[in-house]
Write a protein that holds these residues in place. Structure first.
Motif, short mmCIF file in Angstrom:
data_model
loop_
_atom_site.label_atom_id
_atom_site.label_comp_id
_atom_site.label_asym_id
_atom_site.label_seq_id
_atom_site.Cartn_x
_atom_site.Cartn_y
_atom_site.Cartn_z
N THR A 135 12.86 10.84 -6.67
CA THR A 135 14.23 10.35 -6.36
C THR A 135 15.50 10.45 -5.15
O THR A 135 15.47 11.91 -4.69
CB THR A 135 15.34 9.90 -7.46
OG1 THR A 135 15.83 11.42 -7.76
CG2 THR A 135 13.69 9.57 -8.80
N GLU A 136 16.55 10.11 -5.32
CA GLU A 136 17.77 10.82 -4.49
C GLU A 136 17.81 11.52 -5.07
O GLU A 136 18.43 12.70 -3.81
CB GLU A 136 19.14 9.73 -4.43
CG GLU A 136 18.21 8.17 -3.72
CD GLU A 136 19.76 7.14 -3.86
OE1 GLU A 136 21.31 7.75 -4.23
OE2 GLU A 136 18.88 6.10 -4.45
N ARG A 137 17.61 12.75 -6.34
CA ARG A 137 18.57 13.66 -6.66
C ARG A 137 17.43 14.25 -7.18
O ARG A 137 16.54 15.05 -6.72
CB ARG A 137 19.42 13.13 -7.58
CG ARG A 137 20.74 12.79 -7.32
CD ARG A 137 21.76 12.18 -8.39
NE ARG A 137 22.84 11.87 -7.73
CZ ARG A 137 23.29 10.49 -8.74
NH1 ARG A 137 22.32 10.04 -9.18
NH2 ARG A 137 24.30 9.31 -8.87
N THR A 138 16.94 14.66 -8.55
CA THR A 138 15.90 15.54 -9.21
C THR A 138 14.47 14.28 -9.28
O THR A 138 14.41 12.88 -9.68
CB THR A 138 16.74 16.06 -10.47
OG1 THR A 138 16.99 15.49 -11.33
CG2 THR A 138 17.17 16.89 -9.80
N VAL A 140 12.30 12.29 -11.75
CA VAL A 140 12.38 10.87 -12.66
C VAL A 140 10.30 11.08 -12.88
O VAL A 140 9.57 11.34 -12.56
CB VAL A 140 12.26 10.05 -12.44
CG1 VAL A 140 11.56 9.25 -11.29
CG2 VAL A 140 12.79 9.09 -13.21
N TYR A 173 15.31 20.12 -18.19
CA TYR A 173 16.32 18.92 -18.42
C TYR A 173 16.99 18.87 -19.39
O TYR A 173 16.09 18.95 -20.48
CB TYR A 173 16.01 17.36 -18.02
CG TYR A 173 15.27 16.63 -16.87
CD1 TYR A 173 15.50 18.00 -15.63
CD2 TYR A 173 14.81 15.93 -16.21
CE1 TYR A 173 15.17 17.30 -14.14
CE2 TYR A 173 14.73 15.91 -14.75
CZ TYR A 173 14.45 16.24 -14.07
OH TYR A 173 14.30 16.21 -12.43
N THR A 220 17.31 6.45 -7.86
CA THR A 220 18.34 6.69 -7.61
C THR A 220 18.65 8.19 -8.41
O THR A 220 19.08 8.65 -7.97
CB THR A 220 19.24 5.74 -8.98
OG1 THR A 220 18.91 5.83 -9.81
CG2 THR A 220 19.34 4.41 -8.67
N GLY A 221 17.59 8.20 -9.30
CA GLY A 221 17.95 9.88 -9.82
C GLY A 221 19.09 9.76 -11.28
O GLY A 221 19.39 10.48 -11.50
N ASP A 222 19.23 8.43 -11.13
CA ASP A 222 20.84 8.31 -13.43
C ASP A 222 19.40 8.48 -13.77
O ASP A 222 20.67 8.67 -14.80
CB ASP A 222 21.58 7.00 -12.53
CG ASP A 222 22.06 6.93 -11.58
OD1 ASP A 222 22.90 7.86 -11.29
OD2 ASP A 222 22.27 5.43 -10.91
N ASP A 224 15.82 9.64 -16.39
CA ASP A 224 14.85 11.42 -15.72
C ASP A 224 13.44 11.50 -16.71
O ASP A 224 12.96 11.41 -16.33
CB ASP A 224 15.79 12.00 -16.68
CG ASP A 224 16.87 13.25 -16.53
OD1 ASP A 224 17.49 13.64 -15.21
OD2 ASP A 224 17.19 13.13 -17.23
N THR A 278 9.61 16.11 0.03
CA THR A 278 10.14 14.95 -0.65
C THR A 278 9.27 14.40 -1.32
O THR A 278 9.02 14.11 -2.83
CB THR A 278 11.10 14.58 0.19
OG1 THR A 278 12.53 15.71 -0.42
CG2 THR A 278 11.56 13.91 -1.84
#
Length: 344
Positions: A135-138, A140, A173, A220-222, A224, A278
């Motif tokens: 994702t854009e962050r960590t 999912v 997490y 989105t990374g929003d 988990d 990534t």
């Protein structure tokens, strides 16, 4: 079992067989302090070992004289191929010779052997394939990724519980944000299956349930953990793989379109290398089949050595952190909700 994990590896699976899977297993043993049992045709495995660096590696060979072909039905594999590498690998786990099994072979056969040889945790009716997506962050966690195409609401409920435990133990997490995939973010959206599973997840103990997620929310990374049935999940996974491949091709074509674009590509070379890493499935290893008495990990058929190394490392972490025990505790703590759903 000993504190040092012992991982059975189906050395005959995947598109490339022992030539790729054995080096990946050896690297995992060397770098992650674990023992690997290489299950497959002994002469073919020994031929690869003869060309390998065996320093710091702990391994044994377990001979298997049969190989599962990709066009075979999982039920036929269970009935007729008792001497196949995936069956023997699962029996090593069932008999407590190994702590986990990893296979890049026939995914349907691996799931079937995991369910009927290793067996399900008490209270779990449908084990789920759990995969990680960038994702854009960590990353999912998405489950089910294809083990169950038809699900009842309480199956989806248990997928959420298992995904939460996996995200806590394997991805570290602290309070995973869990959601269920639907056609709208508002409560009450979705089919009857999703709406009933929503209510169950909302009432779960110690679950950070965020409600519905739409397809646009996956990357989105929003969130988990995202829950869905295996029919939808497998489409999401395959679409993601295809999209990543197509985006890479489109970017390459754009950067070859003009001299300024080619110069820009040279300047951004490091960024694109990071981007490729990534979105590379090999970085995530394989998909654990959650809900079994012990762990089975199903890898992509095109798995390279890096993917196999990372899948076996994941298995080692799973064993060391006693994640199966955590899954069992989570299912037991929410048994009343599951029982209520089953009775309705």
């Amino acid at each position: 079992m000993s504190e040092r994990p012992i991982i059975a590896v189906d050395a005959m699976g995947g598109d490339f067989g022992p030539s790729v899977l054995v080096p990946g297993a050896l690297e995992a043993s060397r770098t992650d302090n674990l023992k690997v049992l290489l299950v497959g045709d002994t002469p073919r495995i020994e031929a690869v070992l003869a060309k390998s660096n065996l320093d710091g590696v702990d391994f044994d060979i377990v001979h298997a004289e049969e190989v599962v072909l990709m066009n075979e039905h999982p039920a036929d594999v269970l009935r007729r191929k008792k001497k196949s590498s995936i069956q023997i690998g699962c029996r090593l786990v069932k008999d407590h010779v190994a702590d986990a099994v990893v296979s890049a072979g026939h995914s349907g056969a691996a799931v079937a052997c995991g369910m009927f040889i290793i067996g399900r945790l008490k209270g779990v009716e449908r084990p789920a394939l759990c995969t990680m997506l960038p994702t854009e962050r960590t990353p999912v966690v998405l489950l089910d990724a294809g083990a169950n195409v038809d699900c009842r609401p309480y199956h989806l409920f248990q997928f959420g519980l298992m995904g939460d435990a996996f995200a806590r133990d394997i991805l570290n997490y602290e309070s995973p944000r869990v959601s269920i995939l639907s056609i709208g973010e508002e409560e009450g959206k979705g089919n009857s299956q999703v709406k009933e599973a929503f209510d169950l997840l909302k009432g779960a103990k110690n679950l950070n349930f965020m409600g519905n997620a739409e397809g646009r929310d996956i990357f989105t990374g929003d969130l988990d953990v995202i829950v869905c049935d295996g029919f939808v999940g497998n489409i999401v996974v395959k679409m993601s793989e295809g999209m990543a491949k197509s985006l890479t091709h489109m970017l390459k074509r754009c950067f070859k379109s003009s001299i300024p674009a080619m110069l820009g590509a040279l300047l951004a070379k490091g960024a694109f290398k990071s981007f490729r890493k990534t979105i590379d499935y090999a970085e995530y290893g394989g998909a654990p089949l959650l809900g079994l008495k012990n762990l089975a990990i199903v890898c992509h058929g095109r798995s390279n050595s890096l993917a196999m190394t990372n899948a076996i490392r994941m298995a080692g972490t799973f064993v060391r952190k006693k994640t199966v025990e955590r899954l069992a505790e989570t299912i037991l703590a929410n048994e009343e909700l599951t029982r209520f759903s089953r009775s309705n």
